[in-house]
Design a protein around this motif. Structure first.
Motif, mmCIF file in Angstrom:
data_model
loop_
_atom_site.group_PDB
_atom_site.id
_atom_site.type_symbol
_atom_site.label_atom_id
_atom_site.label_comp_id
_atom_site.label_asym_id
_atom_site.label_seq_id
_atom_site.Cartn_x
_atom_site.Cartn_y
_atom_site.Cartn_z
ATOM 1 N N ARG A 49 -21.405 1.443 -14.377
ATOM 2 C CA ARG A 49 -20.342 2.435 -14.572
ATOM 3 C C ARG A 49 -19.034 2.034 -13.891
ATOM 4 N NH1 ARG A 49 -22.183 7.962 -12.506
ATOM 5 N NH2 ARG A 49 -20.576 8.773 -13.929
ATOM 6 N N LEU A 50 -19.098 1.133 -12.938
ATOM 7 C CA LEU A 50 -17.925 0.744 -12.164
ATOM 8 C C LEU A 50 -17.787 -0.773 -12.133
ATOM 9 C CD1 LEU A 50 -18.490 3.073 -9.059
ATOM 10 C CD2 LEU A 50 -16.890 3.479 -10.950
ATOM 11 N N ILE A 51 -16.582 -1.213 -11.845
ATOM 12 C CA ILE A 51 -16.316 -2.630 -11.598
ATOM 13 C C ILE A 51 -15.564 -2.730 -10.274
ATOM 14 C CG2 ILE A 51 -15.178 -4.731 -12.384
ATOM 15 C CD1 ILE A 51 -15.289 -3.578 -15.234
ATOM 16 N N ALA A 52 -16.096 -3.504 -9.358
ATOM 17 C CA ALA A 52 -15.387 -3.819 -8.121
ATOM 18 C C ALA A 52 -14.733 -5.190 -8.277
ATOM 19 C CB ALA A 52 -16.341 -3.809 -6.933
ATOM 20 N N PHE A 53 -13.584 -5.361 -7.642
ATOM 21 C CA PHE A 53 -12.882 -6.643 -7.738
ATOM 22 C C PHE A 53 -11.905 -6.762 -6.590
ATOM 23 C CE2 PHE A 53 -10.284 -3.582 -9.965
ATOM 24 C CZ PHE A 53 -8.970 -3.961 -9.735
ATOM 25 N N LEU A 54 -11.317 -7.935 -6.449
ATOM 26 C CA LEU A 54 -10.301 -8.177 -5.427
ATOM 27 C C LEU A 54 -8.934 -8.206 -6.085
ATOM 28 C CD1 LEU A 54 -12.001 -10.993 -3.297
ATOM 29 C CD2 LEU A 54 -12.051 -8.520 -2.919
ATOM 30 N N ARG A 55 -7.971 -7.542 -5.440
ATOM 31 C CA ARG A 55 -6.593 -7.539 -5.944
ATOM 32 C C ARG A 55 -5.650 -7.987 -4.839
ATOM 33 N NH1 ARG A 55 -4.080 -2.690 -9.433
ATOM 34 N NH2 ARG A 55 -5.052 -3.987 -11.057
ATOM 35 N N GLY A 56 -4.847 -9.002 -5.159
ATOM 36 C CA GLY A 56 -3.841 -9.479 -4.228
ATOM 37 C C GLY A 56 -2.453 -9.268 -4.784
ATOM 38 N N GLY A 57 -1.469 -9.168 -3.901
ATOM 39 C CA GLY A 57 -0.080 -9.003 -4.306
ATOM 40 C C GLY A 57 0.712 -10.267 -4.065
ATOM 41 N N PRO A 58 2.002 -10.273 -4.412
ATOM 42 C CA PRO A 58 2.823 -11.473 -4.242
ATOM 43 C C PRO A 58 2.837 -12.004 -2.809
ATOM 44 C CG PRO A 58 3.950 -9.881 -5.619
ATOM 45 C CD PRO A 58 2.743 -9.179 -5.072
ATOM 46 N N LYS A 59 2.867 -11.105 -1.840
ATOM 47 C CA LYS A 59 2.896 -11.533 -0.442
ATOM 48 C C LYS A 59 1.872 -10.778 0.386
ATOM 49 C CE LYS A 59 7.763 -12.950 -0.477
ATOM 50 N NZ LYS A 59 9.101 -12.802 0.157
ATOM 51 N N VAL A 94 -12.001 -0.698 -6.753
ATOM 52 C CA VAL A 94 -13.043 -0.275 -7.691
ATOM 53 C C VAL A 94 -12.382 0.491 -8.826
ATOM 54 C CG1 VAL A 94 -15.086 1.167 -8.032
ATOM 55 C CG2 VAL A 94 -14.890 -0.225 -5.974
ATOM 56 N N VAL A 95 -12.834 0.218 -10.064
ATOM 57 C CA VAL A 95 -12.268 0.872 -11.237
ATOM 58 C C VAL A 95 -13.400 1.325 -12.158
ATOM 59 C CG1 VAL A 95 -12.056 -1.263 -12.579
ATOM 60 C CG2 VAL A 95 -10.509 0.655 -13.060
ATOM 61 N N ASP A 96 -13.164 2.396 -12.874
ATOM 62 C CA ASP A 96 -14.091 2.827 -13.921
ATOM 63 C C ASP A 96 -14.280 1.666 -14.899
ATOM 64 O OD1 ASP A 96 -15.294 3.980 -16.193
ATOM 65 O OD2 ASP A 96 -14.295 5.902 -15.871
ATOM 66 N N ALA A 97 -15.523 1.354 -15.233
ATOM 67 C CA ALA A 97 -15.789 0.231 -16.123
ATOM 68 C C ALA A 97 -15.190 0.430 -17.504
ATOM 69 C CB ALA A 97 -17.291 0.000 -16.239
ATOM 70 N N ALA A 98 -14.887 1.684 -17.862
ATOM 71 C CA ALA A 98 -14.248 1.958 -19.146
ATOM 72 C C ALA A 98 -12.745 1.770 -19.087
ATOM 73 C CB ALA A 98 -14.576 3.379 -19.592
ATOM 74 N N GLY A 99 -12.201 1.537 -17.888
ATOM 75 C CA GLY A 99 -10.764 1.378 -17.716
ATOM 76 C C GLY A 99 -10.176 2.529 -16.944
ATOM 77 N N GLY A 100 -8.994 2.349 -16.447
ATOM 78 C CA GLY A 100 -8.328 3.384 -15.668
ATOM 79 C C GLY A 100 -7.614 2.786 -14.488
ATOM 80 N N GLU A 101 -7.159 3.667 -13.594
ATOM 81 C CA GLU A 101 -6.430 3.239 -12.407
ATOM 82 C C GLU A 101 -7.412 2.838 -11.312
ATOM 83 O OE1 GLU A 101 -2.987 2.384 -10.212
ATOM 84 O OE2 GLU A 101 -3.210 2.959 -12.322
ATOM 85 N N PRO A 102 -7.347 1.603 -10.793
ATOM 86 C CA PRO A 102 -8.257 1.194 -9.727
ATOM 87 C C PRO A 102 -8.009 1.977 -8.435
ATOM 88 C CG PRO A 102 -7.272 -0.708 -10.796
ATOM 89 C CD PRO A 102 -6.506 0.497 -11.268
ATOM 90 N N VAL A 103 -9.067 2.159 -7.680
ATOM 91 C CA VAL A 103 -9.006 2.831 -6.383
ATOM 92 C C VAL A 103 -9.114 1.775 -5.287
ATOM 93 C CG1 VAL A 103 -10.138 4.474 -4.848
ATOM 94 C CG2 VAL A 103 -10.000 4.940 -7.305
#
Length: 663
Positions: A72-82, A89-98
Motif C-alpha cells: 500500500r505504501l512506497i518508501a524512498f529517499l529524497r534529496g534536494g539540490p543542496k 513515504v508515499v501512497d503506492a497509488a500516488g500522492g504527496e509524499p510524507v
C-alpha cells in the motif's frame, strides 16, 4: 556520443516489486547540466498489459524505492539540490509524499519491518559542534580534530570518526491522515511547537560504523554489518550482527568466531535463514587482493555459516542478495565482463538466469516475479522482467542516446606472448580509417570493463578514435588466480597483457592505425598508464588520471593507505620501488596530461602533483588539470558540468597530440 550527451545517460535503481507481482517501481536518474547535479524520480512499471511506464514522483532526486510488505505504501529517499537525502513515504497509488526523517546528515539506506508499521534506517550522527550542528560555526571554525586511528577518512565523505553511522527505528507515518500545519502565534504572543517528524529510536551506537540492514521475516531482529573487534583499525574484517528490535539486549556477533570475513551484503531468506556474502581476508585480516566474494547461509540462530558458492569461480562483489523462493536467493555473479543473474539454493546448487551479454546491476522479486535493472551494448540502463525466454525489457531509456550515435563494441580474445588469453573489446569509428587508437586501461585493479554501454568509449569513438579495452591479469571476473597474479608483482604480466591486447586488436580490426596510438587510464589505470610510458615509447601521448603513482607516499595519505600498498606492492622498500611509477618517471618521454580531483581521498592529489613535477623537471611536455571539489568518482558521478569539461579537456589533448584525419 558527444560530451553534452551526458544528460542522456540514464541510471536505473534496483527495482522493488509489488507483493502481488503486477507492477514494479524504480528510480530513474540522469546527469543534468542545467542543475549541475544528478536528478531523477520514481517510475511505475506495469509488468503486463499495454500500460506504459510513467513517472510517479516529481522530486529533485528520488531514489531507492521499496514497497511496504502489504504493497500500500512506497518508501524512498529524497534529496534536494543542496540537502542530503531524507526518508519519505508515499501512497503506492500516488500522492504527496510524507517526510519521515530530518537527519542533519541525511539517510543512506532503510528497510521496512515485516508488519509495515516501522522502518529501520542508517544515518550518520554528527558530533556536536561539527557539520552545521551549531549555527554560526563554519567548518574552518570547528575545534581541532584529535586523531588516534589509522582509518579516519573515506573518499567522497571526508572525516568519519566524528560522524559514525548507526541504525535507527522510526514509526511509519499515516499518509492518509490530515496534514499537519505550522501554527501561528496566539494573542498573548505564545506559540505552540511546530509539528515535527517522529523521533527515531537508536538501535545501535558506539565508535564504529553500522550499515547494511535487514529485518528477519518475523520482525523480531535486525541484522547489520559492523567492525567492532579490537583490531578493526589494523585489518579489513567485518561481521554480521543481530540485534533485537525491542532493544532487549545488545547486538550479538553471528559470524566473527566462524571465519575471517569482510562482509559485502546481508539478507534474510523467506524461510528465516540468514544469508551474507563476504571475502575471506585470511588470518591477517588484510589479505584482500583479488579475493572473490562468496555466498554463505546461517540456517538458524547460532549455527555456523555454510559456504554456498565457490570463491574461485563465482564473484558476488557487486551483488545484492534478494530472497526469492523459500530456500533460494538471487545474486549477480561477476564474470567475463557481465553481471549474470543467478539463483542459488540453500544446498549450493545454482542456475544462471541471464545471458553473457547483459549486466544485471539490480534485482527485485515478489511472488515468483523477478524484475531487473540491466545494461548492455545498447543501453546505459533499463528495466526488464524475467520470463521463460530470459529477460524482456519494459523500457528504452537509452533511445535518444542511441540516436545521438552509439557504436557497438567488438568482443575479442587475444593470445598473449606467454600463451595467456586476454579478453576485451574494441570500439571502432565508422569508416575505413585508418583510425588513431586509444589504449584504455581500467581502474581497480580488481575490476573489469564490461559488455555494457560505456560512455567514455563512445565519446572517444565519436571523435574518431578506435578505443581498445581489455581485462588483463589483475582484473576481476576471470577467477582469483587471474586477479592475484599481480600481487606484489604490479607492472609485470598486466603490462604485457594490455600491450599484447593492443597489438592483437590492431591486427584483428581493419582500419586501426598501428603507428598512431595513445594510452590513458584512471586510478590503477593511471598507474599502469604511467608505468607503460616509462617502459614503452611508442605512444604519441598519454593521460594519467587520478593515478596510484607513488605506493610509498600512498601510506598515510589515502583513505585506504593503511593496507592497499602493503598488500599490492609489499613492504620491502626495494620491492616497492620496483613497482612504482614515481621511481621510473625519469624514463618517460611521452607528452602526458595529468588529471586529478582536489578532494580525492582514494588517490590523493599529492600523487598527481609529485608525478607532474617530476615530468616537468625531466623536460617532458606535461599539463596538470585539477577539478575543484571533486573526489575519486569524478568521471562516474561528479558534477555534470565537470564531467562534460573533463571530456572536452581530454578531447582537446588528443586533438593536439593525436589528431584525427578528417575525410
Amino acid at each position: 556520443m558527444r560530451p553534452a550527451d551526458l544528460e542522456l545517460l540514464t541510471g536505473v535503481s534496483r527495482p522493488t516489486v509489488h507483493p502481488a507481482g503486477g507492477r514494479a517501481v524504480v528510480s530513474v536518474t540522469h546527469p543534468s547540466l542545467a542543475a549541475d547535479a544528478t536528478i531523477g524520480q520514481l517510475w511505475n512499471m506495469p509488468l503486463s498489459g499495454h500500460a506504459a511506464p510513467r513517472r510517479l514522483t516529481r522530486g529533485f532526486r528520488d531514489s531507492a524505492p521499496q514497497f511496504s510488505p502489504d504493497g500500500r505504501l512506497i518508501a524512498f529517499l529524497r534529496g534536494g539540490p543542496k540537502s542530503p537525502s531524507q526518508l519519505h513515504v508515499v501512497d503506492a497509488a500516488g500522492g504527496e509524499p510524507v517526510v519521515v526523517t530530518d537527519r542533519k546528515l541525511g539517510v543512506t539506506e532503510f528497510a521496512w519491518s515485516p508488519d509495515g508499521r516501522s522502518l529501520a534506517f542508517v544515518s550518520r550522527d554528527p558530533e556536536q559542534g561539527r557539520y552545521g550542528t551549531v549555527d554560526g560555526i563554519e567548518p574552518n571554525g570547528e575545534r581541532a580534530r584529535r586523531i588516534d586511528t589509522l582509518k579516519y577518512q573515506a573518499n567522497g565523505l571526508g572525516y568519519i570518526t566524528d560522524r559514525r553511522s548507526h541504525v535507527y527505528l522510526v514509526t511509519a507515518p499515516d499518509v492518509w491522515a490530515e496534514p499537519a500545519v505550522s501554527p501561528i502565534a496566539e494573542a498573548d504572543g505564545s506559540t505552540r511547537p511546530a509539528p515535527a517528524v517522529a523521533t527515531p529510536r537508536a538501535l545501535t551506537g558506539g565508535d564504529w560504523d553500522d550499515s547494511t540492514i535487514a529485518f528477519s521475516p518475523d520482525g523480531s531482529t535486525l541484522a547489520f554489518v559492523s567492525a567492532r573487534h579490537e583490531s578493526r583499525d589494523d585489518d579489513l574484517r567485518s561481521n554480521v550482527f543481530v540485534v533485537p528490535v525491542d532493544g532487549g539486549r545488545e547486538p550479538s556477533d553471528a559470524t566473527g568466531r566462524h571465519g575471517d570475513f569482510s562482509i559485502v551484503a546481508v539478507a534474510y531468506g523467506l524461510n528465516g535463514a540468514l544469508y551474507f556474502s563476504a571475502q575471506d581476508v585470511g588470518e591477517s585480516g588484510r589479505d584482500f587482493v583479488a579475493k572473490n566474494t562468496a555466498l554463505y547461509v546461517i540456517d538458524h540462530p547460532g549455527a555456523a555459516p555454510r559456504l554456498l558458492t565457490d570463491p574461485e569461480s563465482v564473484d558476488l562483489t557487486e551483488s545484492d542478495i534478494v530472497a526469492f523462493r523459500d530456500d533460494s536467493v538471487l545474486v549477480s555473479d561477476r564474470r567475463r565482463g557481465v553481471l549474470t543473474l543467478t539463483e542459488v539454493d540453500a544446498d549450493g546448487s545454482a542456475r544462471r538466469l541471464t545471458d553473457d551479454l547483459t549486466v544485471v546491476s539490480g534485482v527485485g522479486a515478489a511472488g515468483g516475479t523477478v524484475v531487473a535493472s540491466v545494461s548492455d551494448a545498447g543501453t546505459a540502463g533499463d528495466v526488464a522482467v524475467l520470463d521463460g525466454d530470459g529477460i524482456r525489457k519494459l523500457t528504452d531509456f537509452s533511445r535518444e542516446l542511441r540516436a545521438s550515435g552509439v557504436i557497438p563494441p567488438r568482443e575479442l580474445t587475444v593470445t598473449g606472448r606467454d600463451g595467456y588469453p586476454i579478453h576485451g573489446w574494441v570500439v571502432a569509428p565508422e569508416g575505413p580509417g585508418p583510425h588513431p587508437v586509444l589504449l584504455n586501461i581500467h581502474g581497480g585493479p580488481f575490476a573489469a570493463y564490461t559488455a555494457a554501454l560505456f560512455d567514455e568509449a563512445q565519446v572517444y569513438a565519436a571523435a574518431g578514435y578506435a578505443v581498445v579495452m581489455s581485462n588483463p591479469r589483475g582484473s576481476a571476473g576471470y577467477g582469483q588466480d587471474h586477479g592475484r597474479v599481480i600481487r606484489q608483482r604490479m607492472g609485470t604480466v598486466d603490462l604485457a597483457d594490455v600491450l599484447d591486447f593492443l597489438d592483437g586488436a590492431i591486427a584483428a580490426t581493419p582500419g586501426l592505425d598501428a603507428e598512431r596510438v595513445g594510452v590513458m587510464g584512471g586510478s590503477y589505470g593511471g598507474y599502469l598508464t604511467a608505468w607503460t610510458i616509462a617502459h614503452d615509447h611508442r605512444f604519441a601521448a598519454a593521460i594519467v588520471e587520478r593515478g596510484y603513482l607513488d605506493p610509498a607516499a600512498f601510506i598515510g595519505t589515502s583513505d585506504i593507505g593503511s593496507f592497499f600498498s602493503d598488500e599490492y606492492t609489499g613492504t620491502d622498500p626495494s620491492g616497492i620501488a620496483a613497482q612504482s611509477p614515481q621511481a621510473v618517471v625519469d624514463r618517460v618521454r611521452t607528452p602526458t596530461l595529468v588529471l586529478h580531483s582536489s578532494s580525492d581521498l582514494r588517490c590523493p592529489l599529492g600523487q598527481a602533483e609529485r608525478y607532474y613535477a617530476a615530468l616537468k623537471r625531466g623536460g617532458v611536455e606535461a599539463e596538470l588539470v585539477i577539478f575543484p571539489g571533486e573526489d575519486h568518482e569524478l568521471s562516474r558521478s561528479g558534477r555534470p558540468r565537470h564531467r562534460r569539461e573533463r571530456f572536452e579537456i581530454i578531447l582537446d589533448w588528443w586533438d593536439r597530440h593525436l589528431p584525427v584525419e578528417r575525410r
